[in-house]
Design a protein around this motif. Structure first.
Motif, PDB file in Angstrom:
ATOM      1  N   THR A  52     -46.116  52.353  18.871  1.00  0.00           N
ATOM      2  CA  THR A  52     -45.632  53.438  18.063  1.00  0.00           C
ATOM      3  C   THR A  52     -44.104  52.754  17.684  1.00  0.00           C
ATOM      4  O   THR A  52     -43.254  52.733  18.618  1.00  0.00           O
ATOM      5  N   CYS A  53     -44.019  52.749  16.307  1.00  0.00           N
ATOM      6  CA  CYS A  53     -42.545  52.277  15.853  1.00  0.00           C
ATOM      7  C   CYS A  53     -41.615  53.450  14.997  1.00  0.00           C
ATOM      8  O   CYS A  53     -42.365  54.138  14.230  1.00  0.00           O
ATOM      9  N   THR A  54     -40.511  53.818  15.230  1.00  0.00           N
ATOM     10  CA  THR A  54     -39.872  54.847  14.456  1.00  0.00           C
ATOM     11  C   THR A  54     -38.674  54.361  13.671  1.00  0.00           C
ATOM     12  O   THR A  54     -38.022  55.138  12.998  1.00  0.00           O
ATOM     13  N   ASP A  55     -38.252  52.999  13.481  1.00  0.00           N
ATOM     14  CA  ASP A  55     -37.289  52.629  12.678  1.00  0.00           C
ATOM     15  C   ASP A  55     -37.655  51.116  12.117  1.00  0.00           C
ATOM     16  O   ASP A  55     -36.982  50.331  12.224  1.00  0.00           O
ATOM     17  N   ARG A  56     -38.669  51.050  11.678  1.00  0.00           N
ATOM     18  CA  ARG A  56     -39.259  49.638  11.040  1.00  0.00           C
ATOM     19  C   ARG A  56     -38.567  49.799   9.622  1.00  0.00           C
ATOM     20  O   ARG A  56     -38.656  50.895   9.096  1.00  0.00           O
ATOM     21  N   PRO A  57     -38.528  48.520   8.767  1.00  0.00           N
ATOM     22  CA  PRO A  57     -38.155  48.641   7.622  1.00  0.00           C
ATOM     23  C   PRO A  57     -39.090  49.078   6.829  1.00  0.00           C
ATOM     24  O   PRO A  57     -40.370  49.122   6.984  1.00  0.00           O
TER      25      PRO A  57
ATOM     26  N   TRP B 124     -47.141  45.727   9.394  1.00  0.00           N
ATOM     27  CA  TRP B 124     -47.340  45.171  10.839  1.00  0.00           C
ATOM     28  C   TRP B 124     -48.550  46.013  11.514  1.00  0.00           C
ATOM     29  O   TRP B 124     -49.155  46.754  10.801  1.00  0.00           O
ATOM     30  N   ARG B 125     -48.858  45.374  12.769  1.00  0.00           N
ATOM     31  CA  ARG B 125     -50.169  45.808  13.463  1.00  0.00           C
ATOM     32  C   ARG B 125     -50.010  45.300  14.795  1.00  0.00           C
ATOM     33  O   ARG B 125     -49.053  44.606  15.341  1.00  0.00           O
ATOM     34  N   LEU B 126     -50.580  45.943  15.534  1.00  0.00           N
ATOM     35  CA  LEU B 126     -50.833  45.579  17.115  1.00  0.00           C
ATOM     36  C   LEU B 126     -52.118  44.714  17.238  1.00  0.00           C
ATOM     37  O   LEU B 126     -53.059  44.851  16.627  1.00  0.00           O
ATOM     38  N   THR B 127     -52.216  43.714  18.118  1.00  0.00           N
ATOM     39  CA  THR B 127     -53.478  42.838  18.262  1.00  0.00           C
ATOM     40  C   THR B 127     -53.365  42.880  19.881  1.00  0.00           C
ATOM     41  O   THR B 127     -52.324  42.933  20.604  1.00  0.00           O
ATOM     42  N   ILE B 128     -54.446  42.917  20.583  1.00  0.00           N
ATOM     43  CA  ILE B 128     -54.733  42.884  21.725  1.00  0.00           C
ATOM     44  C   ILE B 128     -55.921  41.805  22.098  1.00  0.00           C
ATOM     45  O   ILE B 128     -56.712  41.307  21.314  1.00  0.00           O
ATOM     46  N   THR B 129     -56.045  41.269  23.239  1.00  0.00           N
ATOM     47  CA  THR B 129     -57.047  40.292  23.731  1.00  0.00           C
ATOM     48  C   THR B 129     -57.843  40.788  24.447  1.00  0.00           C
ATOM     49  O   THR B 129     -57.353  41.657  25.585  1.00  0.00           O
TER      50      THR B 129
ATOM     51  N   ASN C  42     -54.792  49.094  13.286  1.00  0.00           N
ATOM     52  CA  ASN C  42     -54.638  49.352  11.843  1.00  0.00           C
ATOM     53  C   ASN C  42     -53.337  48.820  11.428  1.00  0.00           C
ATOM     54  O   ASN C  42     -52.343  48.553  12.093  1.00  0.00           O
ATOM     55  N   LEU C  43     -53.101  48.685  10.168  1.00  0.00           N
ATOM     56  CA  LEU C  43     -52.187  48.090   9.468  1.00  0.00           C
ATOM     57  C   LEU C  43     -51.181  49.330   9.351  1.00  0.00           C
ATOM     58  O   LEU C  43     -51.866  50.393   8.772  1.00  0.00           O
ATOM     59  N   VAL C  44     -49.841  49.166   9.419  1.00  0.00           N
ATOM     60  CA  VAL C  44     -48.846  50.280   9.126  1.00  0.00           C
ATOM     61  C   VAL C  44     -47.609  49.562   8.315  1.00  0.00           C
ATOM     62  O   VAL C  44     -47.378  48.556   8.522  1.00  0.00           O
ATOM     63  N   THR C  45     -47.338  50.494   7.406  1.00  0.00           N
ATOM     64  CA  THR C  45     -46.062  50.072   6.544  1.00  0.00           C
ATOM     65  C   THR C  45     -45.154  50.996   6.936  1.00  0.00           C
ATOM     66  O   THR C  45     -45.132  52.183   6.849  1.00  0.00           O
ATOM     67  N   GLY C  46     -43.771  50.375   7.461  1.00  0.00           N
ATOM     68  CA  GLY C  46     -42.629  51.361   7.842  1.00  0.00           C
ATOM     69  C   GLY C  46     -42.920  51.650   9.172  1.00  0.00           C
ATOM     70  O   GLY C  46     -43.880  51.157   9.995  1.00  0.00           O
ATOM     71  N   ASP C  47     -42.799  53.020   9.442  1.00  0.00           N
ATOM     72  CA  ASP C  47     -42.770  53.872  10.667  1.00  0.00           C
ATOM     73  C   ASP C  47     -44.246  54.133  10.839  1.00  0.00           C
ATOM     74  O   ASP C  47     -44.942  54.425   9.983  1.00  0.00           O
ATOM     75  N   GLY C  48     -44.877  54.353  11.959  1.00  0.00           N
ATOM     76  CA  GLY C  48     -46.002  54.660  12.337  1.00  0.00           C
ATOM     77  C   GLY C  48     -46.696  54.261  13.699  1.00  0.00           C
ATOM     78  O   GLY C  48     -45.891  53.656  14.391  1.00  0.00           O
ATOM     79  N   ALA C  49     -47.983  54.019  13.811  1.00  0.00           N
ATOM     80  CA  ALA C  49     -48.594  53.774  14.891  1.00  0.00           C
ATOM     81  C   ALA C  49     -49.812  53.069  14.770  1.00  0.00           C
ATOM     82  O   ALA C  49     -50.407  53.193  13.656  1.00  0.00           O
ATOM     83  N   SER C  50     -50.009  51.859  15.460  1.00  0.00           N
ATOM     84  CA  SER C  50     -51.142  50.942  15.353  1.00  0.00           C
ATOM     85  C   SER C  50     -51.895  51.068  16.734  1.00  0.00           C
ATOM     86  O   SER C  50     -51.254  50.753  17.611  1.00  0.00           O
ATOM     87  N   THR C  51     -53.126  51.359  16.776  1.00  0.00           N
ATOM     88  CA  THR C  51     -54.047  51.123  17.894  1.00  0.00           C
ATOM     89  C   THR C  51     -55.154  50.136  17.711  1.00  0.00           C
ATOM     90  O   THR C  51     -55.727  50.136  16.781  1.00  0.00           O
TER      91      THR C  51
END
Length: 108
Positions: free
Chosen positions: A52-57, A62-67, A80-89
């Motif tokens: 979860t990001c709160t100060d992205r341009p 952006w997104r999260l990746t895991i192995t 999931n893709l996120v533009t600006g602030d938000g959460a990727s799970t």
């Protein structure tokens, strides 16, 4: 023991990526970066991770990746893709015991 396992997993992923055996998440320029200071990594159980990001341009996507290792096979799961602030799970699903190597990936 888990620390050694995680180190080996990270080394394997980097090695496979270096020789091109790990497919790209998407077309175009991609930047894998350390998790930024305005972002928080959390987990639900061992196999789900959220950033979860709160100060992205405002225009940054952006997104999260895991192995994951379901049934002993290495796979990359994409949040999931996120533009600006938000959460990727991203989730390994119930077939994988644990999520490894969370990465913050800037798509554009």
């Amino acid at each position: 023991m888990r620390t050694v396992h995680r180190a080996l997993v990270a080394a394997a992923v980097l090695g496979l990526a270096a020789i091109g055996l790990v497919p790209a998440a998407q077309a175009g320029p991609v930047t894998v970066a350390a998790i930024p200071a305005d972002c928080t990594l959390t987990g639900t159980g061992d196999h789900i991770r959220t950033i979860t990001c709160t100060d992205r341009p405002a225009t940054q996507t952006w997104r999260l990746t895991i192995t994951c290792y379901p049934f002993g096979r290495m796979v990359t799961r994409f949040g999931n893709l996120v533009t600006g602030d938000g959460a990727s799970t991203a989730s390994c699903g119930v077939d994988a015991l644990e999520a490894f190597n969370p990465q913050f990936v800037v798509v554009s």
